[in-house]
Every structure is written in C-alpha cells, then in structure tokens.
Design an enzyme around this catalytic site. Sequence first.
Site, PDB file in Angstrom:
ATOM      1  N   HIS A 227       0.810  -1.207   0.000  1.00 30.84           N
ATOM      2  CA  HIS A 227       0.000   0.000   0.000  1.00 30.84           C
ATOM      3  C   HIS A 227       0.856   1.275   0.000  1.00 30.84           C
ATOM      4  CE1 HIS A 227      -3.320   2.606   1.875  1.00 30.84           C
ATOM      5  NE2 HIS A 227      -3.848   2.123   0.790  1.00 30.84           N
ATOM      6  N   LYS A 229       3.307   4.444  -1.112  1.00 31.33           N
ATOM      7  CA  LYS A 229       3.419   5.411  -2.211  1.00 31.33           C
ATOM      8  C   LYS A 229       4.689   6.206  -1.965  1.00 31.33           C
ATOM      9  CE  LYS A 229      -1.239   4.842  -1.507  1.00 31.33           C
ATOM     10  NZ  LYS A 229      -1.879   4.365  -0.272  1.00 31.33           N
ATOM     11  N   ASP A 234      17.665  10.255  -6.963  1.00 35.71           N
ATOM     12  CA  ASP A 234      19.087  10.580  -6.772  1.00 35.71           C
ATOM     13  C   ASP A 234      19.531  10.521  -5.317  1.00 35.71           C
ATOM     14  OD1 ASP A 234      19.421  10.905  -9.475  1.00 35.71           O
ATOM     15  OD2 ASP A 234      19.334  13.091  -9.443  1.00 35.71           O
ATOM     16  N   HIS A 411      -9.000  11.395   1.596  1.00 36.43           N
ATOM     17  CA  HIS A 411      -8.107  10.236   1.469  1.00 36.43           C
ATOM     18  C   HIS A 411      -6.804  10.449   2.230  1.00 36.43           C
ATOM     19  CE1 HIS A 411      -5.556   7.271  -0.869  1.00 36.43           C
ATOM     20  NE2 HIS A 411      -6.628   6.545  -0.625  1.00 36.43           N
ATOM     21  N   LYS A 413      -3.968  10.639   5.062  1.00 36.11           N
ATOM     22  CA  LYS A 413      -3.630   9.786   6.195  1.00 36.11           C
ATOM     23  C   LYS A 413      -2.598  10.546   7.028  1.00 36.11           C
ATOM     24  CE  LYS A 413      -4.015   6.781   2.368  1.00 36.11           C
ATOM     25  NZ  LYS A 413      -5.290   6.227   2.514  1.00 36.11           N
ATOM     26  N   ASP A 418       0.081  18.114  18.913  1.00 37.23           N
ATOM     27  CA  ASP A 418       0.554  19.347  19.580  1.00 37.23           C
ATOM     28  C   ASP A 418       1.212  20.332  18.615  1.00 37.23           C
ATOM     29  OD1 ASP A 418      -0.333  18.320  21.956  1.00 37.23           O
ATOM     30  OD2 ASP A 418       1.644  17.814  22.749  1.00 37.23           O
TER      31      ASP A 418
END
Length: 493
Positions: A227, A229, A234, A411, A413, A418
């Site tokens: 899952h 991404k 470089d 979508h 996440k 704080d």
Amino acid sequence: MQALESFIHFALNWYWVPLLILYIGLIGAILIENRNPTKTIAWILVIIFIPFIGLILYYFFGQKFVKVQKIKKINRQQALRLQYQWKRLEPTMESFIRDIHAEIGDLSRVFRLMKNERLSSPTLDNGVRLLINGEEKFEYLKNDLSHARHSIHMEYYIFEVDNIGREILELLEQKANEGVAVRLIVDSFGSPDLVKYMRKNKDTKILFQPFLPVTFTSLANSNYRNHRKVTVIDASIGYIGGINISDRYINADDSTDKVYWRDTSVRIEGMSINMLQIGFWNSWNQTDGEPFLLEQGYLKVIQDEEERKKGKASVGFVASDPASVGPFNMEALLIAIGEANTKIQLCTPYYIPGEELERALIIAAAAGVEVELMIPEKSDSNLVHFASFSYLKPLLERGVKVYLYKKGFLHAKTVNVDNKLAFIGTVNLDIRSFYINYEIAAVISDAQLCGQLGNQFEEDKLYSHHFTLNEWKKRSRWKRGLDSLCRLLAPLL
C-alpha cells in the site's frame, strides 16, 4: 444403475459427515494459529454462518500469508547486512534524539522507538514541503524526475495508465534512455492495468517489478497489499503520502462532475532520504528484480556541513509489513498520543482502529487533550463506512470531536500532535494498515510543517460537519444495526 442410486442416496443423506470433519479441522487450524482473538472469532463466525461461501472466503482471504516466513527471512538477512553501519551510527543517533528531545520533549520517544527497533535512524536538518492533493504533488514530482541524474526509485499501490500515469511513464522512459537507473515497483492487485502495459512494452529500459503477482494459485496473497506510495530521486529527494499516480487525485478547476479528492503528501530533502532508499531496497529484494548494492551511489554522502542542512525538520520513517515483529505504525502512534499535551488531529479515510488505538484516543480526551478525528462523510466502501460509524459512539461519549468531510472524498492519512510532531504516509487508521499491508509513514518534527498541517485541518473543517453524540443516537435503528453487523466483519476488512 443400482450402485449409482445407492451412492446418490448415501451422498444425499450423509454429505454432512465429511463437511463436518472439514469444518472442525478448519476451525481447529484457525485456533492453533494463535491469531488476534477478535480476528479468530470473526473468521469462525463467517465460516459457520455463511455455509460454503465462508469456506471459499477463508481459503482466498483468511489464510496466513504463505510467504510470511520467507519475508521474515529476508528482513533478518537485510538487517544483518546493515548491522555494522547501525552500530557505527549509534552515538550519532543518540545525539540526534537528545537534540529532538530538546525541541519536542517526550514526543521524541517516537524517534527512540524507530532507533531501538531499527526501523529508521533519526535525522536532523531535513527540508520538508507539505503537498495538498495531486495538483501540487505532480508538478513538483515531474520537475524532480526530469532533473534526475543517477537513479529513480518508485513504489506505488496504484499506478494508473491514464493522463498523469502516461506523463510519468514517458519521463521515466526518457530518463532510463539517458542512463538513469529507473526502478518501478507496483502492487499487482492495485495496478493491474500497468502490469499488463509493462508486459507488452518489451523494449522498455525501465526496471519494472510487480509486487506479489496475483494468479489463481496465489489469489490468497492478494489480501496482502503493498500500500506504499514512495519515490526516491538521486538519493536526495523523496516523496511519501497518500497520493497514488492517478488522475483522480488532480482536482481541475473546470471539473464539475468529478469527485473532489482531499489528500496529503510530503516532499523531503536531506539525510533522511537514505532511510527511504533502504526501505525501497528492502522492497526490491522481495521481488524478482536483479539486486543492486546500496553502495553504488544509492546512498547520499555529505561532503560538507553546509550541504547537510536542507532545513530544520527532524525526520524518520516507520515501515511495517505482514512479517513485522509488531504493528510498528500503531505503536508509534500510541506513543505520540500518550505524550500529547494539548491537541491531536487525525485524518483518515477508513477508521477501524482496534481496541488499543480507540482506548488511547479516549484516554487522551479524558485527560484534557483536544482530540479531533476527521473521516469522509461518504466512503468508497459501504462496508467500511458502516463499520467505522460503529466505532464513533465511544469516542463521542468521551469528548472526542468527530468531523465528517463533505466536500468530496477525504483520502489523507495524517496525524498532527501538539503542532510538534506529524505523521504523513500511507497508513489508514484501520486493522488492515496496522497488521496486514505493507505500509510506511514519515514522522516529522518541524514547527512550520506542523503549523501548515494544523491550518489545513482547520480549513478542512469548514467543509465538514461536526458530528455529535446526539446525532449518532438519532440515526435510524436499521443503520445502527448495520453498523454493528459490519463491525463484526471489521477485523477481516
């Protein structure tokens, strides 16, 4: 003829005997596996109350990952290969953690978890840029890809062969033809079109590997998904977050019929990219791709002190997979929640927390911390949506503020604690992300980025509905019943 009739008569009257033996054997096998008790009970209920279909569902999606032992072995081998460097860096890491503690206090314990579990070395002086939605991320990403000189590593759950997907593929092909080492991993379940496209493109110089190829015989493995991404360019620039390679993440000004997607990624520069690179190297070694050595220019080497300072952010990464010795992303969150003093802001498209996270949020709210949770008003999965609502009541009863995002599909996440510590990555607040999927999150201590993340949360609240306990109680009985029914399946989602 009489023999056939006798066999049919026997089968019709005694078919339940082998079926009963099969059920008892299967339930016994599930119990012996010593899974999480909640998940064990859920699968037993499915098998008993959904005859035949329950058996099929368990065969394809309930069995323990057949490659877990192999992945554990790979993880151990690669940890051993890094052991010398890890020990050599021990004094430096301790010094960094002391510096981080001076900035954010006991929230620095999250970085100590990363060090002690050898998930990531804490690093200082990184540059970070918050990216909201695909229209921001892709412009930066395309520019960085076009300037690549040594290597491009990409690992994505969804990589569509659409407008933005083709643009990225053209850039990757161009850089590969220029001699840049281009490696691309995609999840076979999440990116079937790209897998087919790359199989047809025999002349490509892109080093491509599908992660956990899905065939009929390995269909059960499709329950375990990569899952992540991630992009590493470089050994200097990294991207991580919830945004896949797909047109759906681009909110065009003239788009009236398209669902608005609200998501978050972060662009990172600095020494922390070495940790992201090692994570990609670990994933690549779990495919059939030809191995490469990190020492061949894939790790950033600092020539002078000035080059090291890309910004003021402290950054580490928490990665987990089905073979991890613990749910590291959840553990890191639990530490941060437990050390929060003023405010916790959480965004997730799927909220199926498990008892540990639910209790941590309730305790934080009861102790006087302002806890705010944002989820979509409408989900892309009805089953998950109703299950999520069953978990809201205990939060609402104890003072957690819940917001339903109305503008489109949330979508993102992210977690902001704080305004001092941020989690930005691929991890949903659900059991699947914590225990089943291959996931990764960047943990960032940076006043400016955390402030921006907090401001974005406040802006998103303008497009959200503050959902109260009274409203939850006013929901119709059939909806609340459906919530409870879907909750029973929550451990399997």
